[in-house]
Design an enzyme around this catalytic site. Structure first.
Site, PDB file in Angstrom:
ATOM      1  N   LYS A   1       3.607   0.415 -10.957  1.00 27.60           N
ATOM      2  CA  LYS A   1       2.968  -0.839 -11.363  1.00 27.60           C
ATOM      3  C   LYS A   1       2.179  -0.695 -12.661  1.00 27.60           C
ATOM      4  O   LYS A   1       1.446  -1.609 -13.042  1.00 27.60           O
ATOM      5  CB  LYS A   1       2.021  -1.318 -10.253  1.00 27.60           C
ATOM      6  CG  LYS A   1       2.683  -1.530  -8.902  1.00 27.60           C
ATOM      7  CD  LYS A   1       1.643  -1.914  -7.854  1.00 27.60           C
ATOM      8  CE  LYS A   1       2.227  -1.941  -6.459  1.00 27.60           C
ATOM      9  NZ  LYS A   1       1.214  -2.267  -5.431  1.00 27.60           N
TER      10      LYS A   1
ATOM     11  N   PRO B   1       0.582  -7.997  -9.449  1.00 20.60           N
ATOM     12  CA  PRO B   1       1.940  -7.770  -9.949  1.00 20.60           C
ATOM     13  C   PRO B   1       2.507  -6.462  -9.402  1.00 20.60           C
ATOM     14  O   PRO B   1       1.848  -5.427  -9.440  1.00 20.60           O
ATOM     15  CB  PRO B   1       1.747  -7.711 -11.466  1.00 20.60           C
ATOM     16  CG  PRO B   1       0.476  -8.433 -11.735  1.00 20.60           C
ATOM     17  CD  PRO B   1      -0.386  -8.165 -10.536  1.00 20.60           C
ATOM     18  N   GLU B   2       3.734  -6.539  -8.885  1.00 18.65           N
ATOM     19  CA  GLU B   2       4.405  -5.356  -8.375  1.00 18.65           C
ATOM     20  C   GLU B   2       5.465  -4.933  -9.389  1.00 18.65           C
ATOM     21  O   GLU B   2       5.516  -5.469 -10.502  1.00 18.65           O
ATOM     22  CB  GLU B   2       4.987  -5.660  -6.991  1.00 18.65           C
ATOM     23  CG  GLU B   2       3.912  -6.081  -5.989  1.00 18.65           C
ATOM     24  CD  GLU B   2       4.454  -6.439  -4.615  1.00 18.65           C
ATOM     25  OE1 GLU B   2       5.500  -5.881  -4.221  1.00 18.65           O
ATOM     26  OE2 GLU B   2       3.835  -7.279  -3.935  1.00 18.65           O
TER      27      GLU B   2
ATOM     28  N   ARG C   1      -3.089  -5.416   5.583  1.00 17.53           N
ATOM     29  CA  ARG C   1      -2.530  -6.430   4.691  1.00 17.53           C
ATOM     30  C   ARG C   1      -1.895  -7.556   5.491  1.00 17.53           C
ATOM     31  O   ARG C   1      -1.277  -7.331   6.534  1.00 17.53           O
ATOM     32  CB  ARG C   1      -1.455  -5.807   3.784  1.00 17.53           C
ATOM     33  CG  ARG C   1      -1.906  -4.576   3.021  1.00 17.53           C
ATOM     34  CD  ARG C   1      -2.965  -4.917   1.976  1.00 17.53           C
ATOM     35  NE  ARG C   1      -2.479  -5.855   0.994  1.00 17.53           N
ATOM     36  CZ  ARG C   1      -1.768  -5.511  -0.093  1.00 17.53           C
ATOM     37  NH1 ARG C   1      -1.452  -4.239  -0.308  1.00 17.53           N
ATOM     38  NH2 ARG C   1      -1.372  -6.418  -0.960  1.00 17.53           N
TER      39      ARG C   1
END
Length: 274
Positions: A60, A2-3, A264
Site C-alpha cells: 500500500k 486505499p488498498e 474489523r
C-alpha cells in the site's frame, strides 16, 4: 484506506505528471507526517535539487524514486496527491508541498493526518521500515499457494486476520480480503489452520484474480477515494459482499451479513461461505 488496487492506480496516473521534474523546495505544514528523518528541515533539505526518476508501489506504499533517495509514502485513510500550478491556492488539509523548478507542485492532502513519509537512500529503502517488514506482492511469483499454506498452518488466527497481515501478503485490506474470501467460499472467521490444501489453492487463486480485476478497474470508490486526476474507481460495482449488509447475495439471494473479525467490520454470505 486505499488498498493495493487504489495505490497502484494512483501510481499509474501520477507518474507521468511528475517524472523528470526537479524539486526546488519542500514545504511542510504538518511535521508529524514526516517519520524519517524526523527533523522536517533535514527531510526537506535532502530532497531539494533531486529529480523524480520514477514511481513504484510496494503493498500500500508509494515509492518515489529520486536521483539518490527514495521517498516512501503511506496514504493511510484519506491521503491523496495532486499536481497543480504554484499559482493555484492550496486546498484545505494540504500538509506537504513539493515545489518543482517548472512552476508546478506535487501536493499532499490528508484530512485525517494519518499519512506517513520516510526518506532513505535508494539502495537502503527496501531494507528499512516500513518496507522491510512487507510480505510478497500478491501478483508476483513469490506469493504462491505453498507460501500461503506455510503461514496458515503456523497460526491460531482467523483466515481474515492472516490475510490482513502485511507480512504475509502485501496490499490486502478489508475490502479485498472480504471479497477474496467470498469468491473462495470461505468464512472470514474460520481458523486459518483449518483450511484444506484445496481451499488454500482456491483462496490463492481468488486473491490473485480479485486484486488483478480491481487494478484493471481502477480500484474501488466506497468512500472518498479518487485517483490523481480526480476519477473514481469502478470495482465497487463488482463487489459481492463488502458494504452490502442486508442486500441479497448476488449468487444465492441470501442477505449479506456483517460481523466483526480481527477487529474489523466483515461482510460475508452465510450460505455461500463455509
Amino acid at each position: 484506506m486505499p488498498e493495493l488496487p487504489e495505490v497502484e492506480t494512483i501510481r499509474r496516473t501520477l507518474l507521468p505528471l511528475i517524472v523528470g521534474k526537479t524539486i526546488e523546495d519542500v514545504r511542510i505544514f504538518w511535521p508529524n507526517i514526516i517519520r524519517h528523518p524526523r527533523d522536517p528541515e533535514a527531510f526537506a533539505a535532502r530532497m531539494i535539487g533531486q529529480t523524480v526518476r520514477g514511481l513504484e508501489r510496494r503493498g500500500k506504499f508509494l515509492k518515489f524514486l529520486l536521483d539518490r533517495d527514495a521517498l516512501i509514502s503511506h496514504l493511510r485513510m484519506e491521503g491523496r496527491y495532486a499536481v497543480a500550478s504554484a499559482l493555484e491556492p492550496l486546498e484545505p488539509h494540504t500538509h506537504v508541498v513539493f515545489c518543482f523548478t517548472d512552476g508546478s507542485e506535487l501536493r499532499y492532502r490528508d484530512v485525517r493526518k494519518f499519512g506517513t513519509m520516510h526518506v532513505y537512500a535508494k539502495e537502503e529503502a527496501d531494507r528499512r521500515p516500513p518496507l522491510a517488514e512487507l510480505g510478497p506482492e500478491p501478483l508476483s511469483p513469490a506469493f504462491s499457494p505453498a507460501v500461503l499454506a506455510e503461514r496458515a498452518v503456523k497460526t491460531k488466527r482467523s483466515v481474515k486476520a492472516l490475510l490482513l497481515d502485511q507480512t504475509v501478503v502485501a496490499g490486502f485490506g478489508n475490502i479485498y480480503v472480504d471479497e477474496s474470501l467470498f469468491r473462495a467460499g470461505i468464512l472470514p472467521g474460520r481458523p486459518a489452520a483449518s483450511l484444506s490444501s484445496k481451499e488454500i489453492e482456491r483462496l490463492h487463486e481468488e486473491m490473485v484474480a480479485t486484486i488483478g480485476e480491481a487494478v484493471m478497474k481502477g480500484g474501488s470508490t466506497v468512500r472518498t477515494y479518487v485517483n490523481t486526476q480526480g476519477e473514481a474507481g469502478a470495482f465497487q460495482h463488482s463487489l459481492f459482499v463488502y458494504g452490502r449488509k442486508g442486500e441479497p447475495c448476488k449468487r444465492c439471494g441470501t442477505p449479506i451479513e456483517k460481523t466483526v473479525v480481527a477487529g474489523r467490520g466483515t461482510h460475508y454470505c452465510p450460505r455461500c461461505q463455509r
